[in-house]
Write an enzyme that holds these catalytic residues in place. Structure first.
Site, PDB file in Angstrom:
ATOM      1  N   GLN A 152       0.831  -1.194   0.000  1.00 40.69           N
ATOM      2  CA  GLN A 152       0.000   0.000   0.000  1.00 40.69           C
ATOM      3  C   GLN A 152       0.876   1.258   0.000  1.00 40.69           C
ATOM      4  OE1 GLN A 152      -0.174  -2.584   2.085  1.00 40.69           O
ATOM      5  NE2 GLN A 152      -2.284  -3.138   2.587  1.00 40.69           N
ATOM      6  N   ASP A 175      -4.134   1.770  -3.022  1.00 42.11           N
ATOM      7  CA  ASP A 175      -4.531   2.747  -1.995  1.00 42.11           C
ATOM      8  C   ASP A 175      -4.095   4.175  -2.337  1.00 42.11           C
ATOM      9  OD1 ASP A 175      -5.468   0.519  -0.750  1.00 42.11           O
ATOM     10  OD2 ASP A 175      -4.194   0.653   1.013  1.00 42.11           O
ATOM     11  N   ASP A 198      -8.150  -1.203  -4.586  1.00 39.33           N
ATOM     12  CA  ASP A 198      -8.799  -0.368  -3.558  1.00 39.33           C
ATOM     13  C   ASP A 198      -8.258   1.053  -3.587  1.00 39.33           C
ATOM     14  OD1 ASP A 198      -9.927  -2.815  -2.794  1.00 39.33           O
ATOM     15  OD2 ASP A 198      -8.482  -3.131  -1.184  1.00 39.33           O
ATOM     16  N   ARG A 254     -15.499  -3.193  -3.415  1.00 37.35           N
ATOM     17  CA  ARG A 254     -15.698  -4.209  -2.389  1.00 37.35           C
ATOM     18  C   ARG A 254     -15.736  -3.486  -1.045  1.00 37.35           C
ATOM     19  NH1 ARG A 254     -10.033  -7.596  -1.477  1.00 37.35           N
ATOM     20  NH2 ARG A 254      -8.618  -5.802  -1.404  1.00 37.35           N
ATOM     21  N   TRP A 256     -14.825  -2.412   2.442  1.00 30.53           N
ATOM     22  CA  TRP A 256     -13.820  -2.454   3.506  1.00 30.53           C
ATOM     23  C   TRP A 256     -14.509  -2.615   4.856  1.00 30.53           C
ATOM     24  CZ3 TRP A 256     -10.384   2.215   5.267  1.00 30.53           C
ATOM     25  CH2 TRP A 256      -9.361   1.732   6.118  1.00 30.53           C
TER      26      TRP A 256
END
Length: 338
Positions: A152, A175, A198, A254, A256
């Protein structure tokens, strides 16, 4: 022996004391007077030395706490390798680049960097720019985390409320943009955001208007963590979801956290968007709580005939209620002044 003062002498002594006190107060006022930057004038930052500062951090440092006026930090073209924080006591600052693509703030921290205590850095220390203050605006500038794809790596980390991003680029991999505080309101207009996994995530209320969202790998666009009691989360309106060559299997999001709220409306969805659209993060229980919605999208990835049964297609009447004014009406109402 006692001294005998006349009325005139007492008057002169008193006047001298008053004068001394006045001079002392004037001296203190001068000492603690606002610095020369305490005004609404624009500050110029330039790597070549043609501005008042060569580093953006130095310009942020001279801004007065809790300003009640608008102050612009104008950043000339160049690459600024800086890890920046706009602290919570700063408000009403605008950071404006000379050119969106040629004015770049960059850093390269990532989650797997070892710390002195043996731990790894972790996601939430990796930011290139962290905004803690309220009423902050970014225009015509690029925020980049150029760490390699080994964990990340956040480019933009937000914690403040009423943040506005106009014609900006946010570059990274996993991220890229972390909207880090529930209840805070963020407005992205005409922005470019790229990433792998994400790459737009967190609990804030965020409206994305006319933005380009670029998938760099087969993964997930969003990972909202909207709290259960928060009415709205992420709204993408009139955006384009595209991908790099070779990418062909991406989910819109999705959760978290279980009550993730994400809506794509009036957007162009590329053919790389998977038919089911959404992922439950491996937990069937999330299917009962997530708030995943679509309305009036177009493009090869917008076909909803095979969408997962726990996502929702809004009606025209329902979609009409999703306005900027409505989404940003929290404890106080706010609409960005553009």
């Amino acid at each position: 022996m006692h001294r005998n003062y006349s009325n005139l002498q007492f008057t002169l002594i008193y006047m001298r004391k008053i004068l001394t006190l006045a001079l002392t107060m004037m001296s203190l006022a001068t000492t603690f007077a606002a610095n020369k930057w305490d005004n609404p004038d624009t500050i110029v930052v330039a790597r070549d030395g043609s501005g008042q500062f060569r580093n953006i951090d130095d310009a942020i440092e001279v801004c007065r706490a809790f300003m009640d006026y608008h102050k612009v930090i104008y950043v000339k073209k160049g690459t600024y390798k800086e890890k920046l924080i706009i602290p919570s006591y700063l408000t009403n600052i605008e950071i404006c680049g000379e050119s969106r693509d040629e004015t770049v703030i960059t850093y390269d921290d990532h989650a797997n960097i070892p710390m002195t205590d043996g731990r790894k850095m972790g996601t939430f220390r990796t930011y290139t720019l962290k905004i803690e203050g309220n009423s902050i605006t970014l225009k015509n500038i690029t925020i980049e985390n150029n760490a390699p794809r080994i964990g990340q790596a956040v480019a933009l980390h937000t914690e403040g409320d009423k943040l506005v991003f106009i014609n900006c680029r946010f570059l990274g991999n996993q991220d890229t943009v972390y909207t880090g505080t529930e209840g805070t309101r963020l407005y992205f207009k005409d922005c470019y955001i790229e990433g792998t996994t994400d790459f737009i995530f967190g609990p804030s209320v965020a409206w994305f208007e006319n933005c380009d969202i670029r998938d760099k790998s087969n993964s997930y666009v969003t990972a909202a963590s909207t709290p259960a009691g928060q009415k709205y989360g992420y709204v993408f309106n009139n955006c384009r979801i595209t991908c790099e060559e070779g990418v062909d299997k991406c989910y819109l999001g999705r959760p978290w956290r279980p009550y993730a709220y994400t809506l794509f409306m009036n957007c162009e969805l590329g053919k790389h968007i998977r038919p089911e659209g959404w992922h439950n993060w491996g937990k069937e229980s999330n299917e009962k709580t997530t708030r995943y919605m679509e309305y009036n999208n177009r493009g090869e990835g917008s076909n909803t005939s095979k969408r997962c049964g726990w996502s929702k297609q809004l009606t025209k009447k329902e979609a009409a209620k999703i306005t900027l004014e409505e989404v940003f009406s929290q404890s106080t109402s706010w609409v960005p002044a553009l």
